[in-house]
Design a protein around this motif. Structure first.
Motif, PDB file in Angstrom:
ATOM      1  N   SER A 178      38.852 -35.124 -19.642  1.00 36.73           N
ATOM      2  CA  SER A 178      40.185 -34.297 -19.994  1.00 36.73           C
ATOM      3  C   SER A 178      41.151 -34.502 -21.052  1.00 36.73           C
ATOM      4  N   LYS A 253      40.324 -28.807 -16.590  1.00 34.29           N
ATOM      5  CA  LYS A 253      40.337 -30.264 -17.040  1.00 34.29           C
ATOM      6  C   LYS A 253      39.354 -30.564 -18.312  1.00 34.29           C
ATOM      7  N   GLU A 285      38.621 -28.035 -11.352  1.00 29.77           N
ATOM      8  CA  GLU A 285      38.180 -29.211 -11.442  1.00 29.77           C
ATOM      9  C   GLU A 285      36.955 -29.208 -12.886  1.00 29.77           C
ATOM     10  N   SER A 287      35.281 -28.884 -16.334  1.00 27.47           N
ATOM     11  CA  SER A 287      35.595 -29.814 -17.741  1.00 27.47           C
ATOM     12  C   SER A 287      34.991 -28.723 -18.825  1.00 27.47           C
TER      13      SER A 287
END
Length: 310
Positions: A178, A253, A285, A287
């Motif tokens: 992150s 993130k 959550e 990425s």
């Protein structure tokens, strides 16, 4: 994966590789990868949209993967990617398609939607919204990864200390975090993760091997040119408007959200002044590689959008 077929198209003087699957009863979806990705990064999405009734096509950009290298990579511009996309649609006799873009692949996806809305049924981007101009560089330190990689010779020396598999492995580790990859003084970007750092749990050794084999074929000369050494050739569009339906799937993130002004631009709704018909889905959550990290969720969002805009 074994159902995905592979072909080469003669596009604007180069032989470009495409992976494809599906008969396309409901239409065509073209997937545009980012860095350090290639067609393979869309493997989960290609199978899912094909099973939903669409034809899925994922090219390797010129100079990436199995696609041919342009003779003078240093002369490349962003417009080359736009031209390749349109020429590919023409070559395959596709009058109109949905386009999915990830990372820098979002730029040609949106560019063609702005300049040729008659050819684009809708745009889906992962992590990267439509931006009318390049991000501000002022508040970023010298060790910012783009600053390092845009300097001729710097990345070559950094990457050259390792084999291709290790380079891809390290980039995947760093870019799935992150935090923006930023090196300290006297440190290189590849030093930010060592061999003991595990791969993300959703990225298998066989996936790493697939990426590495393709980068062993293409090398990194062109991937460093576009995107990293071509930002100075980025042309801001005057009063741009995206007039086609759009979906932005955003991993919360994703390090890209920490680029100057990006998160406020999205959350404030400012992005919708340029993309009026935009739906935004946040994945808490998620990425930078959300389509590989949570493929089932991304596929569901994608297919719902596609079917609602046939």
């Amino acid at each position: 994966m074994e159902k995905i077929e592979h072909s080469f198209l003669s596009i604007r003087g180069l032989n470009l590789h495409i992976a494809h699957i599906g008969k396309g009863e409901l239409g065509t979806v073209v997937f545009l990868h980012g860095f350090p990705e290639i067609w393979y990064s869309w493997r989960h999405q290609m199978v899912a949209v094909a099973e939903a009734g669409f034809r899925a096509i994922a090219p390797d950009f010129r100079g990436y993967g199995l696609s041919e290298q342009p003779p003078e990579p240093e002369e490349a511009t962003w417009e080359d990617l736009d031209g390749d996309l349109l020429a590919m649609l023409d070559s395959l006799s596709i009058p109109k398609a949905f386009v999915v873009g990830k990372d820098f692949g979002a730029k040609p996806a949106y560019d063609v939607a702005v300049s040729h809305p008659d050819r684009i049924a809708g745009v889906i981007t992962l992590g990267v919204p439509f931006v009318p101009k390049l991000f501000s560089r002022d508040s970023l330190p010298e060790g910012f990864y783009i600053f390092r990689w845009e300097k001729p010779g710097r990345a070559e020396a950094d990457f050259g200390r390792f084999d291709v598999k290790t380079v891809v492995r390290t980039v995947y580790i760093l870019f799935s975090r992150s935090e923006i990859p930023i090196a300290e003084e006297g440190q290189e970007i590849m030093d930010l993760a060592d061999s003991s750092t595990p791969l993300p749990e959703w990225f298998a050794d066989e996936d790493l091997a697939a990426y590495a084999s393709l980068y062993e074929t293409s090398g990194l000369r062109f991937p460093l040119q576009i995107p990293y050494r071509s930002f100075h050739k980025w042309v801001d569009k005057s009063d741009p408007k995206v007039q086609v339906p759009a979906l932005l799937v955003l991993g919360e993130k994703d390090y890209y959200l920490k680029f100057p002004g990006v998160e406020d631009y999205i959350r404030s709704g400012m992005v919708k002044s340029f993309v009026p018909d935009l739906e935004i889905i946040y994945m808490p959550e998620g990425s930078h590689f959300v389509q590989e990290q949570f493929p089932d969720q991304v596929n569901q969002h994608m297919i719902k959008f596609l079917k609602s805009h046939i």
